[in-house]
Design an enzyme around this catalytic site. Sequence first.
Site, PDB file in Angstrom:
ATOM      1  CD  GLU A  40      -2.741  -7.514   3.373  1.00  0.00           C
ATOM      2  OE1 GLU A  40      -2.980  -8.569   2.763  1.00  0.00           O
ATOM      3  OE2 GLU A  40      -3.550  -6.999   4.162  1.00  0.00           O
TER       4      GLU A  40
ATOM      5  CD  GLU B 178      -6.335  -3.838   2.479  1.00  0.00           C
ATOM      6  OE1 GLU B 178      -5.312  -3.563   1.831  1.00  0.00           O
ATOM      7  OE2 GLU B 178      -6.856  -4.966   2.483  1.00  0.00           O
TER       8      GLU B 178
HETATM    9  C1  GAL Z   1      -6.237  -7.631   2.253  1.00  0.00           C
HETATM   10  C2  GAL Z   1      -5.573  -7.287   0.922  1.00  0.00           C
HETATM   11  C3  GAL Z   1      -6.582  -6.790  -0.086  1.00  0.00           C
HETATM   12  C4  GAL Z   1      -7.772  -7.679  -0.090  1.00  0.00           C
HETATM   13  C5  GAL Z   1      -8.375  -7.698   1.285  1.00  0.00           C
HETATM   14  C6  GAL Z   1      -9.652  -8.459   1.404  1.00  0.00           C
HETATM   15  O1  GAL Z   1      -5.478  -8.482   2.997  1.00  0.00           O
HETATM   16  O2  GAL Z   1      -4.606  -6.311   1.100  1.00  0.00           O
HETATM   17  O3  GAL Z   1      -6.000  -6.746  -1.356  1.00  0.00           O
HETATM   18  O4  GAL Z   1      -7.356  -8.942  -0.461  1.00  0.00           O
HETATM   19  O5  GAL Z   1      -7.430  -8.269   2.159  1.00  0.00           O
HETATM   20  O6  GAL Z   1     -10.098  -8.464   2.724  1.00  0.00           O
END
Ligand code: GAL
Length: 817
Positions: free
Chosen positions: A430, A506
Amino acid sequence: MLSPKHLTAALLLAASLPAAAQTRQETLLTSGWKFTKGDQPDGAKPEFNDAKWQAVRIPHDWAITGPFDGRNDQQVVKIEQNGEKEATMKSGRTGGLPFIGVGWYRRQLAVPALGKGGRAVLLFDGAMSNARVYLNGKEVMFWPYGYNSFSVDITPHLRAKGPNTLAVRLENQTEASRWYPGAGLYRNVHLITTQGAHVPVWGTYLTTPEVSAASATVKLKTKIEAPAGTTGLTLKTDLRDAKGQVVATATSKATAGQEVEQTFTVKSPKLWSPETPAMYVADSKILSGSAVQDAYKTPFGIRSFKFEKEKGFSLNGQPRKFKGVCNHHDLGPLGTAINVAALRHQLTILKDMGCDAIRTSHNMPAPELMQLCDEMGFMVMVESFDEWKTPKVKNGYSQYFDQWVEKDLVNMVHRDRNHPSAIMWSIGNEVPDQSSPNGPAIAKRLQDIVHREDPTRPVTMGMDRYGDDFKYGIAAVLDIPGFNYKPMLYPDAIKKLPQGFLLGSETASTVSSRGVYKFPVELAKNKQYPDNQSSSYDLEYCPWSQIPDIEFAAQDDLPYAMGEFVWTGFDYLGEPTPYDEKWPSHSSYFGIIDLASQPKDRYYLYRARWNPSQPTVHLLPHWTWPGREGQVTPVFCYTNGTSAELFVNGKSQGRQTKAAAGAADPQTRYRLQWKDVVYQPGSIKVVAYDAQGKTIGTEEIRTAGAPHHIKLVTDHQKLTADGQDLAYITARVEDAQGNLCPEATNELRFTVSGAGTFRAVGNGDATNLEAFQTPQMHAFKGQLVAIVQAGGTAGAVKVKASATGLKDGELQLVAGK
Ligand code: GAL
């Protein structure tokens, strides 16, 4: 990199050789260290008196002992990737632990005698952070990124007759992280000495260019370093299988300063996969005549994989989707100090869930994690950075990017490229540079560096700025386009992606607290409660995220979606969304498994999907609700059966069947839900059936009576008496009949005697400010976990838990050699 097992073998071998032929020696510098917090202007000087400093063992996390305080590393930030429009005060973002500032470590170094051409090298697996390494008062190395491994040749700085003083100064800046990074020499430090010709650190590169059931080609490139003018060297390499049998061998002439390439054929290879993690080792010796100059082992596995347009991912010719989790590096109550038994414990729990892949979010892992993933069978996305040039936090990696990014990537790839478990490299998570016209060029540069150092694995990253990823073009650059939290957009993305596949790099970010159930039961975004907990009905998520079922449906329906990496496998210290602004809250709610390594309900939702070889039948919520009599209390069953019947006090509540693909509400495809159940004390019982109507299992939960005794349970009763092994012991507050008292909060006190010691305790409650290192803690939702460590000698370890008004719980462990 030598595994501990191989290391022992190498040391034994070295010990049995006559002194003159003694070769490589590797020592872990675990003991003899002194530590102090705060800066010490003269801390590097050999004559400095460190008598008042604390004696510590490495790996060591200086901040995990606390105390927790919401004022530690308070950050006034607007978290852009969370869609925040204004900066607000975040208290627990980095866990509320005192990790900011300077810390010093010192130790005397006994270096084995070095003959002609002998070298001494220090290898740091990771040092948090801004490490300055001094030998005998002189700075010999600086390495800012706390997650990376680095080495330094200290030979020129050694005193001929000793003693040698090693000092390390570390400094953690404020507002440098989005989670708890830990502090100190939290990973191992190795002293490696070689004599004459030798293989340097990470000096081999092994690939398997052709793999079939009948045979495999193995290529090994070995760097040889030797004093100038050395001639007549030979490199002899035996490939051995897991039983130590030689399966192929090669002998080549070697020239100092050059890389030797050896090619082998292995007949009927045992292929590495998560289900069959077969390992081999390349056992190399540099010989001068018949004298061994160096012996070096390269553990490896034989497997092939492909990422293909429209077909997606396959391993050894078998198509599969990643059943992965993202994990941060901390080990909950142990902090970030690396411990192999703790990592093994985590991986064992994940294995049982059917998980087959790990993303090391958002940084380089400990080498021990890679070794365990090889051995236990997990595919790894090795990740590097959370930031490139544009900051997310004031003092993050962006400050080092220009000067360090290439060095950091090279070390990451060189260290881990021989691991069969390493399946892809991630160049970032990100990163805000997605929104910069320069973003694609940076991505290409980083990807090219990784390809140069390892052309055999693809590069990915976690993208979250969907519009910009296509507008500026970063999505088309990556070997593997990874999307964070975009299942609804996969059908759109695939039309625009030249690659012809995509990955859920993710996913989910569902939030829940173990054993906490909130009413009414409803889907809710960014839901907050006065107690700073989230509901374990698994229906609460963040403004940018989803409940698990939405990703499941996308993955099941879209052949080009190559699987997912769930945020997260384990809860971690810091980032207590949705309570970033509400202290006390020091740890995440995202985990499938809580901070103390107890599965939450969600564990069974994933297990039902990911572990087809074991029946899963799991009911929620608990059934002890004094005061809820007569009120609607929905009951969910997570199962890999297709249908199930629920009974309340013996009375059927009907049979529910999972909906077919295409159902409008994805929850109905993956959960069986009885939404109108009315609570009456007694019991709930479910009987689950497969598609043929055969019973696959039952589960019954009874209303608990008053807390009566403590029950201690462990799955690791036999410890290795190595001073490191750990047993995780779950303490349950039960009623007289053995039912869990699901709201019990008794304070439990532990005593450990015999051949082990108390190490830490955790209850998985993100709002709990009790120290992990004091042998007492309040139960959270009736349970907590105590961690007991083996000593160095064999014998019985007695663990006792007591609490006012409860009968003691006792358990005996055995520590053996
Ligand atoms: C994402 C990020 C993670 C964590 C997660 C929580 O955007 O890549 O590191 O912050 O959100 O939902």
